[in-house]
Structure formats: C-alpha cells, structure tokens
Write an enzyme that holds these catalytic residues in place. Structure first.
Site, PDB file in Angstrom:
ATOM      1  N   GLY A 154      40.315  49.010  32.989  1.00  0.00           N
ATOM      2  CA  GLY A 154      39.351  50.105  33.029  1.00  0.00           C
ATOM      3  C   GLY A 154      39.948  51.501  33.069  1.00  0.00           C
ATOM      4  N   SER A 155      41.200  51.659  32.597  1.00  0.00           N
ATOM      5  CA  SER A 155      41.784  53.010  32.685  1.00  0.00           C
ATOM      6  C   SER A 155      41.042  54.006  31.790  1.00  0.00           C
ATOM      7  CB  SER A 155      43.279  52.985  32.360  1.00  0.00           C
ATOM      8  OG  SER A 155      43.498  52.762  30.991  1.00  0.00           O
ATOM      9  N   ASN A 156      40.542  53.554  30.660  1.00  0.00           N
ATOM     10  CA  ASN A 156      39.770  54.477  29.814  1.00  0.00           C
ATOM     11  C   ASN A 156      38.465  54.881  30.496  1.00  0.00           C
ATOM     12  OD1 ASN A 156      40.920  55.106  27.009  1.00  0.00           O
ATOM     13  ND2 ASN A 156      41.389  52.925  27.259  1.00  0.00           N
ATOM     14  N   MET A 179      36.319  43.191  25.756  1.00  0.00           N
ATOM     15  CA  MET A 179      36.920  42.194  24.880  1.00  0.00           C
ATOM     16  C   MET A 179      35.895  41.211  24.312  1.00  0.00           C
ATOM     17  SD  MET A 179      39.854  43.442  24.973  1.00  0.00           S
ATOM     18  CE  MET A 179      40.951  42.285  24.191  1.00  0.00           C
ATOM     19  N   ARG A 180      34.792  41.720  23.863  1.00  0.00           N
ATOM     20  CA  ARG A 180      33.773  40.904  23.210  1.00  0.00           C
ATOM     21  C   ARG A 180      33.391  41.564  21.900  1.00  0.00           C
ATOM     22  NH1 ARG A 180      33.456  36.209  24.194  1.00  0.00           N
ATOM     23  NH2 ARG A 180      31.432  36.142  23.181  1.00  0.00           N
ATOM     24  N   ASN A 211      33.768  52.984  20.364  1.00  0.00           N
ATOM     25  CA  ASN A 211      34.843  52.097  20.812  1.00  0.00           C
ATOM     26  C   ASN A 211      36.168  52.838  20.697  1.00  0.00           C
ATOM     27  OD1 ASN A 211      36.139  49.603  21.563  1.00  0.00           O
ATOM     28  ND2 ASN A 211      36.702  49.297  19.416  1.00  0.00           N
ATOM     29  N   HIS A 254      40.155  52.066  19.985  1.00  0.00           N
ATOM     30  CA  HIS A 254      41.019  50.994  19.470  1.00  0.00           C
ATOM     31  C   HIS A 254      42.465  51.505  19.446  1.00  0.00           C
ATOM     32  CE1 HIS A 254      42.132  47.410  17.307  1.00  0.00           C
ATOM     33  NE2 HIS A 254      42.837  48.166  16.491  1.00  0.00           N
TER      34      HIS A 254
END
Ligand code: GRF
Length: 206
Positions: free
Chosen positions: A12-14, A91-92, A108, A110
């Site tokens: 969860g760093s973002n 991660m889904r 998102n 990436h």
C-alpha cells in the site's frame, strides 16, 4: 470534493503516498473515502485503520466468479459516493462490471512504460530485456490488461549494474510522484479522454 476509493492487495505504499499528499495539499479537491482490499492481511490496511479511513475487505473465494465479485464490490462501495477508483497494487483483473459502472473513473499505476511490459513482474521483464530506460505509467482502466488510455509516465535510467531490487525501488519512487500528479489532475477536472488519448488542460474546469 472528489471521493476516492483506493484498491490495494498488499503493502500500500502508493495508497499511503496519495493520502500523505492530500494532507500536504499537493493533491487538491480529493478525499480518500474508503480503502478496499481483496486480502484481509494487506499491510496497507493498517495505515488506513490507524488514520480512521474506512476499510472494506471482500474475499474472492466467497464469490463464484470475477463478475460476481466485482458486483459485490460495487455494492459495498456505493455508500461512499465514489467518484474515482485508484487501483494501487490491486492484484486482480477488474471486469466490465466495474469498468462500466465507473467508466473513465478508474486509474491504475503500472511499474513499466506501457505498452511495454504489461502484466506481472514488469521490472524483471524490463531488466531481462536489457532496456536502457524504464519507468511507470498511470492510465485509465479499460477491460484489457494494462491497456487503457495513458495519463502520464515517468522515466528512470537503467544502469548496467542495476539489480532487480534497485530498479524496482527507482521505479517505485517515481510511481509515488506520478500517481499523485495524475490524481491531482483528475480531481481538478483537467483530464479529458478522446479515443485513447488523454488531454491534459492547463486549467481546471469546474
Ligand atoms: C507497485 O509497483 C505497483 O505499480 C504495482 O504493484 C506495486 C504495489 O506497491 N502494481 P504498493 O502496494 O503501492 O506499495
């Protein structure tokens, strides 16, 4: 105020950076209304709980397929009047259920310069390929894997002695910058999508 749901699966760093930059005023007009996770042991949930940010966890195993899972997510986040979903290490693969419900309102991050190296282990793919620059991409989410319109990208140099750990952390540092910038642009109404191009306007539209 833009109500954000951040979706996480791990560290969860973002997510944490987004929240810190909202507190610092570097992201305007934004409020993280809820953090959703498909993993109840996602580390990032601890930060949310410590700061009284509502959290919701649903386990995919309780649903017969991805579509049903996404329908359940739509139901549980509804009370938070979500304007924007930020996938941040989620991660889904999201289905058209969610993509259509939140059309052009899902972002998102990436860890590669898309369209190169979509999917998993992008930093390793980049290193193995021998690229000289790598980076990260913030994009809108469509029904493909890492294929939606690109909001912005940040580049890092790849040195010949960079290990996977070094490259991953150089990219992560830029992810934190890129995601906050992109979310700020969204929340100040500066993004418009035409075909697959995202236009960034100088001033916000109210
Ligand atoms: C990041 O590298 C992100 O780009 C990728 O997964 C990682 C998640 O890190 N999708 P964190 O959970 O935000 O720390």
């Amino acid at each position: 105020m833009t109500n954000i749901a951040v979706f996480i699966s791990g560290r969860g760093s973002n997510f944490i950076k987004l929240q810190e930059n909202i507190w610092k005023g570097e992201i305007s007009n934004a409020n993280i209304a809820v953090v959703f996770s498909n993993k109840n042991d996602a580390k990032g949930l601890e930060f949310a709980k410590e700061h009284n940010i509502p959290t919701i966890v649903l386990d995919e195993k309780d649903y017969s397929n991805r579509k049903e899972f996404d329908k359940a997510i739509i139901d549980v986040i509804k009370p938070y009047n979500v304007d924007l979903i930020c996938l941040a290490g989620y991660m889904r693969i999201v289905t058209e259920e969610l993509v259509n419900e939140y059309k052009n309102r899902i972002l998102n991050i990436h860890p590669a310069l898309l369209p190169a190296f979509p999917g998993l282990n992008s930093q390793k793919q980049a290193l193995d390929y021998g690229v000289k620059v790598a980076g990260c991409t913030v994009h809108f989410v469509d029904t493909g894997v890492d294929t939606g319109p690109i909001v912005l990208q940040k580049v890092v140099d790849v040195k010949s002695d960079d290990t996977l750990d070094i490259l991953t952390s150089k990219i992560l540092e830029q992810e934190h910058v890129a995601y906050s910038e992109a979310v700020n642009l969204f929340c100040t109404n500066r993004l418009t999508i035409k075909d697959r191009t995202v236009k960034i306007s100088e001033t916000g539209i109210n």
